[in-house]
Design a protein around this motif. Structure first.
Motif, PDB file in Angstrom:
ATOM      1  N   TYR A   1     -57.400  98.878 -29.971  1.00  0.00           N
ATOM      2  CA  TYR A   1     -58.350  99.759 -29.297  1.00  0.00           C
ATOM      3  C   TYR A   1     -58.549 101.085 -30.021  1.00  0.00           C
ATOM      4  O   TYR A   1     -59.578 101.737 -29.832  1.00  0.00           O
ATOM      5  CB  TYR A   1     -57.972  99.972 -27.829  1.00  0.00           C
ATOM      6  CG  TYR A   1     -58.761  99.071 -26.921  1.00  0.00           C
ATOM      7  CD1 TYR A   1     -60.107  99.329 -26.677  1.00  0.00           C
ATOM      8  CD2 TYR A   1     -58.191  97.950 -26.337  1.00  0.00           C
ATOM      9  CE1 TYR A   1     -60.860  98.499 -25.860  1.00  0.00           C
ATOM     10  CE2 TYR A   1     -58.935  97.120 -25.526  1.00  0.00           C
ATOM     11  CZ  TYR A   1     -60.268  97.399 -25.284  1.00  0.00           C
ATOM     12  OH  TYR A   1     -61.012  96.575 -24.491  1.00  0.00           O
ATOM     13  N   GLU A   2     -57.626 101.489 -30.871  1.00  0.00           N
ATOM     14  CA  GLU A   2     -57.845 102.695 -31.665  1.00  0.00           C
ATOM     15  C   GLU A   2     -59.100 102.524 -32.528  1.00  0.00           C
ATOM     16  O   GLU A   2     -59.765 103.502 -32.854  1.00  0.00           O
ATOM     17  CB  GLU A   2     -56.629 102.972 -32.558  1.00  0.00           C
ATOM     18  CG  GLU A   2     -55.399 103.394 -31.787  1.00  0.00           C
ATOM     19  CD  GLU A   2     -54.145 103.460 -32.650  1.00  0.00           C
ATOM     20  OE1 GLU A   2     -54.240 103.294 -33.894  1.00  0.00           O
ATOM     21  OE2 GLU A   2     -53.066 103.669 -32.073  1.00  0.00           O
ATOM     22  N   HIS A   3     -59.434 101.282 -32.863  1.00  0.00           N
ATOM     23  CA  HIS A   3     -60.610 101.005 -33.681  1.00  0.00           C
ATOM     24  C   HIS A   3     -61.789 100.515 -32.848  1.00  0.00           C
ATOM     25  O   HIS A   3     -62.934 100.839 -33.154  1.00  0.00           O
ATOM     26  CB  HIS A   3     -60.241 100.005 -34.782  1.00  0.00           C
ATOM     27  CG  HIS A   3     -59.254 100.587 -35.735  1.00  0.00           C
ATOM     28  ND1 HIS A   3     -59.624 101.166 -36.919  1.00  0.00           N
ATOM     29  CD2 HIS A   3     -57.908 100.719 -35.654  1.00  0.00           C
ATOM     30  CE1 HIS A   3     -58.543 101.623 -37.536  1.00  0.00           C
ATOM     31  NE2 HIS A   3     -57.488 101.362 -36.787  1.00  0.00           N
ATOM     32  N   VAL A   4     -61.517  99.753 -31.812  1.00  0.00           N
ATOM     33  CA  VAL A   4     -62.598  99.291 -30.934  1.00  0.00           C
ATOM     34  C   VAL A   4     -63.279 100.490 -30.273  1.00  0.00           C
ATOM     35  O   VAL A   4     -64.506 100.520 -30.160  1.00  0.00           O
ATOM     36  CB  VAL A   4     -62.061  98.299 -29.875  1.00  0.00           C
ATOM     37  CG1 VAL A   4     -63.101  98.039 -28.780  1.00  0.00           C
ATOM     38  CG2 VAL A   4     -61.637  96.996 -30.536  1.00  0.00           C
ATOM     39  N   ASP A   5     -62.497 101.495 -29.871  1.00  0.00           N
ATOM     40  CA  ASP A   5     -63.080 102.679 -29.227  1.00  0.00           C
ATOM     41  C   ASP A   5     -64.076 103.396 -30.125  1.00  0.00           C
ATOM     42  O   ASP A   5     -64.981 104.066 -29.633  1.00  0.00           O
ATOM     43  CB  ASP A   5     -61.982 103.659 -28.806  1.00  0.00           C
ATOM     44  CG  ASP A   5     -61.220 103.201 -27.572  1.00  0.00           C
ATOM     45  OD1 ASP A   5     -61.723 102.324 -26.836  1.00  0.00           O
ATOM     46  OD2 ASP A   5     -60.111 103.724 -27.344  1.00  0.00           O
ATOM     47  N   ALA A   6     -63.912 103.259 -31.434  1.00  0.00           N
ATOM     48  CA  ALA A   6     -64.796 103.947 -32.378  1.00  0.00           C
ATOM     49  C   ALA A   6     -66.118 103.208 -32.606  1.00  0.00           C
ATOM     50  O   ALA A   6     -67.035 103.762 -33.216  1.00  0.00           O
ATOM     51  CB  ALA A   6     -64.074 104.140 -33.712  1.00  0.00           C
TER      52      ALA A   6
ATOM     53  N   GLY B   1     -68.408  96.557 -41.259  1.00  0.00           N
ATOM     54  CA  GLY B   1     -68.249  97.692 -42.172  1.00  0.00           C
ATOM     55  C   GLY B   1     -67.347  98.797 -41.664  1.00  0.00           C
ATOM     56  O   GLY B   1     -67.331  99.891 -42.221  1.00  0.00           O
ATOM     57  N   HIS B   2     -66.580  98.515 -40.626  1.00  0.00           N
ATOM     58  CA  HIS B   2     -65.678  99.517 -40.054  1.00  0.00           C
ATOM     59  C   HIS B   2     -64.246  99.239 -40.486  1.00  0.00           C
ATOM     60  O   HIS B   2     -63.878  98.105 -40.801  1.00  0.00           O
ATOM     61  CB  HIS B   2     -65.737  99.485 -38.522  1.00  0.00           C
ATOM     62  CG  HIS B   2     -67.099  99.693 -37.969  1.00  0.00           C
ATOM     63  ND1 HIS B   2     -67.745 100.919 -37.989  1.00  0.00           N
ATOM     64  CD2 HIS B   2     -67.963  98.829 -37.383  1.00  0.00           C
ATOM     65  CE1 HIS B   2     -68.926 100.800 -37.433  1.00  0.00           C
ATOM     66  NE2 HIS B   2     -69.097  99.537 -37.055  1.00  0.00           N
ATOM     67  N   ALA B   3     -63.437 100.276 -40.445  1.00  0.00           N
ATOM     68  CA  ALA B   3     -62.004 100.107 -40.672  1.00  0.00           C
ATOM     69  C   ALA B   3     -61.413  99.361 -39.484  1.00  0.00           C
ATOM     70  O   ALA B   3     -61.894  99.486 -38.359  1.00  0.00           O
ATOM     71  CB  ALA B   3     -61.333 101.475 -40.812  1.00  0.00           C
TER      72      ALA B   3
ATOM     73  N   ARG C   1     -57.343  88.631 -31.236  1.00  0.00           N
ATOM     74  CA  ARG C   1     -57.335  89.968 -31.846  1.00  0.00           C
ATOM     75  C   ARG C   1     -57.676  89.863 -33.328  1.00  0.00           C
ATOM     76  O   ARG C   1     -58.363  90.727 -33.876  1.00  0.00           O
ATOM     77  CB  ARG C   1     -55.997  90.659 -31.628  1.00  0.00           C
ATOM     78  CG  ARG C   1     -55.799  91.163 -30.201  1.00  0.00           C
ATOM     79  CD  ARG C   1     -54.554  92.008 -30.065  1.00  0.00           C
ATOM     80  NE  ARG C   1     -53.342  91.301 -30.440  1.00  0.00           N
ATOM     81  CZ  ARG C   1     -52.569  90.596 -29.606  1.00  0.00           C
ATOM     82  NH1 ARG C   1     -52.901  90.502 -28.318  1.00  0.00           N
ATOM     83  NH2 ARG C   1     -51.484  89.991 -30.036  1.00  0.00           N
ATOM     84  N   GLY C   2     -57.207  88.792 -33.977  1.00  0.00           N
ATOM     85  CA  GLY C   2     -57.561  88.565 -35.380  1.00  0.00           C
ATOM     86  C   GLY C   2     -59.053  88.357 -35.556  1.00  0.00           C
ATOM     87  O   GLY C   2     -59.651  88.848 -36.526  1.00  0.00           O
ATOM     88  N   GLN C   3     -59.673  87.634 -34.637  1.00  0.00           N
ATOM     89  CA  GLN C   3     -61.128  87.464 -34.703  1.00  0.00           C
ATOM     90  C   GLN C   3     -61.835  88.809 -34.581  1.00  0.00           C
ATOM     91  O   GLN C   3     -62.798  89.082 -35.298  1.00  0.00           O
ATOM     92  CB  GLN C   3     -61.607  86.538 -33.583  1.00  0.00           C
ATOM     93  CG  GLN C   3     -61.240  85.093 -33.761  1.00  0.00           C
ATOM     94  CD  GLN C   3     -61.798  84.259 -32.616  1.00  0.00           C
ATOM     95  OE1 GLN C   3     -61.818  84.689 -31.462  1.00  0.00           O
ATOM     96  NE2 GLN C   3     -62.255  83.064 -32.945  1.00  0.00           N
ATOM     97  N   ILE C   4     -61.349  89.631 -33.674  1.00  0.00           N
ATOM     98  CA  ILE C   4     -61.976  90.941 -33.466  1.00  0.00           C
ATOM     99  C   ILE C   4     -61.829  91.804 -34.716  1.00  0.00           C
ATOM    100  O   ILE C   4     -62.795  92.456 -35.135  1.00  0.00           O
ATOM    101  CB  ILE C   4     -61.393  91.635 -32.211  1.00  0.00           C
ATOM    102  CG1 ILE C   4     -61.833  90.876 -30.951  1.00  0.00           C
ATOM    103  CG2 ILE C   4     -61.836  93.100 -32.153  1.00  0.00           C
ATOM    104  CD1 ILE C   4     -61.115  91.304 -29.681  1.00  0.00           C
ATOM    105  N   THR C   5     -60.652  91.805 -35.329  1.00  0.00           N
ATOM    106  CA  THR C   5     -60.489  92.620 -36.536  1.00  0.00           C
ATOM    107  C   THR C   5     -61.388  92.120 -37.659  1.00  0.00           C
ATOM    108  O   THR C   5     -61.934  92.925 -38.413  1.00  0.00           O
ATOM    109  CB  THR C   5     -59.019  92.692 -37.013  1.00  0.00           C
ATOM    110  OG1 THR C   5     -58.548  91.386 -37.340  1.00  0.00           O
ATOM    111  CG2 THR C   5     -58.127  93.335 -35.969  1.00  0.00           C
TER     112      THR C   5
END
Length: 167
Positions: A20-25, A149-151, A138-142
């Protein structure tokens, strides 16, 4: 067995927080767009995790109830509430596992599948499946976040273990 399951529960909670640190962005557009995932979008996949892990599997294990739910059901449209539901749900697994005695761990879990098929499986491998399933999605989401194009975060179990080992 219990120590291993507790580690998996800690990892599950750690990984969803870190994800979620990345999903929130993500912008709303990226968050909801069809990214080619089985449940289409990041949002759809997170909803699937809520349904699968917490609204189906948790109640099967903790309450002996077999809810008839659709695996692609959108139970939470609001992304902030979905996040909180996933975090709260992940936090419930560790106390539940702590409460288990050896007889339950070496036993089996009987439940009805989402299609109503009566099923009995060994308890520990079935609970392991729940955590493995979360890792898969979670792997699919990453992968989707990276393709946009996001970290994205590193979610390897070893990273959590290293963090826990730090003094």
């Amino acid at each position: 067995m219990k120590r291993h399951l507790l580690m998996l529960a800690r990892y599950n909670a750690w990984a969803i927080r870190r994800l979620y640190e990345h999903v929130d962005a993500l912008s709303e557009e990226d968050y909801r767009r069809d990214a080619g995932l089985f449940f289409k979008s990041v949002h759809g996949t997170l909803n699937h995790l809520l349904v699968g892990e917490h609204l189906i599997w948790y109640v099967r294990f903790s309450d002996g109830i077999s809810p008839r739910r659709s695996l692609d059901e959108e139970v939470e449209t609001d992304r902030a509430r979905l996040k909180q539901s996933l975090l709260d749900g992940a936090a419930r697994w560790q106390p539940f596992i702590e409460s288990l005695d050896d007889a339950r761990l070496i036993g089996s879990l009987s439940f009805n599948s989402t299609k109503g098929v009566a099923t009995t499986l060994p308890f520990v491998p079935t609970l392991t499946h729940v955590f493995n399933h979360g890792t898969h999605h979670r792997g699919q989401i990453t992968a989707a976040i990276t393709a946009m194009g996001h970290a994205c975060p590193e979610l390897d179990l070893l990273l959590m273990l290293r963090e826990e080992a730090k003094p």
